[in-house]
Design a protein around this motif. Structure first.
Motif, PDB file in Angstrom:
ATOM      1  N   GLU A 126     -45.381  55.052 -65.841  1.00 38.80           N
ATOM      2  CA  GLU A 126     -45.229  55.791 -64.592  1.00 38.80           C
ATOM      3  C   GLU A 126     -46.347  55.268 -63.688  1.00 38.80           C
ATOM      4  O   GLU A 126     -47.490  55.708 -63.782  1.00 38.80           O
ATOM      5  N   PRO A 127     -46.062  54.283 -62.841  1.00 39.21           N
ATOM      6  CA  PRO A 127     -47.130  53.512 -62.196  1.00 39.21           C
ATOM      7  C   PRO A 127     -48.030  54.301 -61.259  1.00 39.21           C
ATOM      8  O   PRO A 127     -49.193  53.950 -61.101  1.00 39.21           O
ATOM      9  N   GLN A 128     -47.519  55.360 -60.653  1.00 41.88           N
ATOM     10  CA  GLN A 128     -48.348  56.092 -59.700  1.00 41.88           C
ATOM     11  C   GLN A 128     -49.577  56.715 -60.351  1.00 41.88           C
ATOM     12  O   GLN A 128     -50.627  56.834 -59.721  1.00 41.88           O
ATOM     13  N   ILE A 129     -49.471  57.141 -61.592  1.00 44.54           N
ATOM     14  CA  ILE A 129     -50.608  57.756 -62.272  1.00 44.54           C
ATOM     15  C   ILE A 129     -51.142  56.874 -63.384  1.00 44.54           C
ATOM     16  O   ILE A 129     -52.041  57.284 -64.125  1.00 44.54           O
ATOM     17  N   ASN A 137     -51.314  57.730 -73.271  1.00 49.03           N
ATOM     18  CA  ASN A 137     -52.689  57.766 -72.762  1.00 49.03           C
ATOM     19  C   ASN A 137     -52.954  59.102 -72.078  1.00 49.03           C
ATOM     20  O   ASN A 137     -52.056  59.945 -71.950  1.00 49.03           O
ATOM     21  N   ASP A 138     -54.192  59.308 -71.662  1.00 44.72           N
ATOM     22  CA  ASP A 138     -54.570  60.591 -71.071  1.00 44.72           C
ATOM     23  C   ASP A 138     -53.788  60.888 -69.799  1.00 44.72           C
ATOM     24  O   ASP A 138     -53.399  62.044 -69.549  1.00 44.72           O
ATOM     25  N   ALA A 139     -53.562  59.852 -68.977  1.00 45.31           N
ATOM     26  CA  ALA A 139     -52.809  60.069 -67.739  1.00 45.31           C
ATOM     27  C   ALA A 139     -51.402  60.563 -68.042  1.00 45.31           C
ATOM     28  O   ALA A 139     -50.870  61.437 -67.348  1.00 45.31           O
ATOM     29  N   ALA A 140     -50.786  60.008 -69.079  1.00 50.30           N
ATOM     30  CA  ALA A 140     -49.439  60.445 -69.454  1.00 50.30           C
ATOM     31  C   ALA A 140     -49.463  61.865 -70.016  1.00 50.30           C
ATOM     32  O   ALA A 140     -48.556  62.658 -69.748  1.00 50.30           O
TER      33      ALA A 140
END
Length: 287
Positions: A184-187, A202-205
């Motif tokens: 999800e490239p934005q985050i 990962n944490d962002a996901a």
């Protein structure tokens, strides 16, 4: 490592037959796991023009570009908006330790239709092959880098970026039989799709799933639709200048078609413009 039979080579950016592959859990080569270890090995079934991509990452031009990127110290501190000229030397790799660029892996991302809610929450419509990524075989003077290739109109691939670090290739390489890895490239969120279940890598996901260990693909579509559907290219949010829209270009910035943009994970960028190389750093956008 599994390789697709030679007879199943394809030349399409669509993730054909992916749903069936995920449902059956068959041991076939999915986008994101492709890695040819020798010229005689079968090529990935669902990555078009893979031989051209191999030739490109092994070319002197790509190697020299990586050397230019690694040969200049990264700007320290914030450095937003600063420009650092890069000397144009005859042999940019001189004095650097030997390295090789590994074979490309697929970088998959969610599709605009999936984000908008106009596509079904199935793998073949939710995810598409966006780029190929190739990390170095080993750090060079303590730094690693990832080469990113983008598809060229009419076929083939071209150098799109060189990033600091090897995170993209590391995550892309986590796909296995019966699974698909996508971003999800934005985050900068990385996820794994098992059948119709989305799991964070990962944490962002994990933040993108509101802390849940997994969600259905349908529920994940609801989350990204809520985040981005009103910010897609052409939306009021986009056309009024409040955002550059959804997608990698919105996060990484853009360059003229004649320029090669090389972006580091911390916002460091090496760009070819007007025949000269400059290194600059900017604040990362999150909206």
């Amino acid at each position: 490592m599994h390789h697709a039979p030679t007879a199943r080579r394809r030349t399409t950016l669509r993730l054909s037959r992916l749903t069936a592959v995920l449902a059956l859990g068959a041991s076939v080569l999915l986008p994101g796991t492709a890695r040819a270890t020798a010229p005689a090995d079968p090529l990935p079934a669902d990555i078009p023009d893979y031989r051209a991509a191999l030739d490109l990452v092994r070319s002197a031009d790509v190697r020299n570009t990586v050397c230019r990127f690694l040969g200049v110290p990264l700007p320290q501190g914030d450095g937003a908006g600063t420009v650092q000229p890069i000397p144009d030397v005859a042999d940019p790799c001189e004095g650097l330790p030997a390295f090789t660029v590994q074979d490309p892996l697929a970088l998959n991302e969610i599709t605009p239709g999936f984000v908008a809610g106009t596509s079904l929450p199935v793998a073949t419509e939710a995810v598409r092959l966006s780029h190929l990524v190739s990390a170095l075989n080993a750090p060079v003077n303590g730094r690693n880098a990832t080469v990113m290739l983008a598809p060229t109109e009419g076929g083939g691939w071209h150098l799109a970026a060189v990033r600091d670090g090897d995170a993209d290739a590391a995550y892309a390489g986590k796909a296995g039989a019966g699974t698909l890895v996508f971003t999800e490239p934005q985050i900068r969120g990385w996820y794994q799709l098992r059948l119709t279940t989305v799991e964070p890598l990962n944490d962002a996901a994990r933040q993108g799933l509101d802390g849940r260990p997994s969600v259905s693909l349908g529920d994940y579509q609801k989350l990204v639709k809520a985040r981005y559907a009103d910010k897609l290219p052409g939306s009021t949010y986009d056309t009024t200048g409040m955002s550059s829209g959804y997608g990698p270009a919105a996060e990484e910035g853009s360059a003229p078609s004649s320029a090669t943009l090389l972006v580091g994970g911390t916002g460091t960028a090496l760009a070819l413009a007007g025949g000269g190389l400059v290194l600059h750093r900017r604040r990362r956008t999150t909206g």
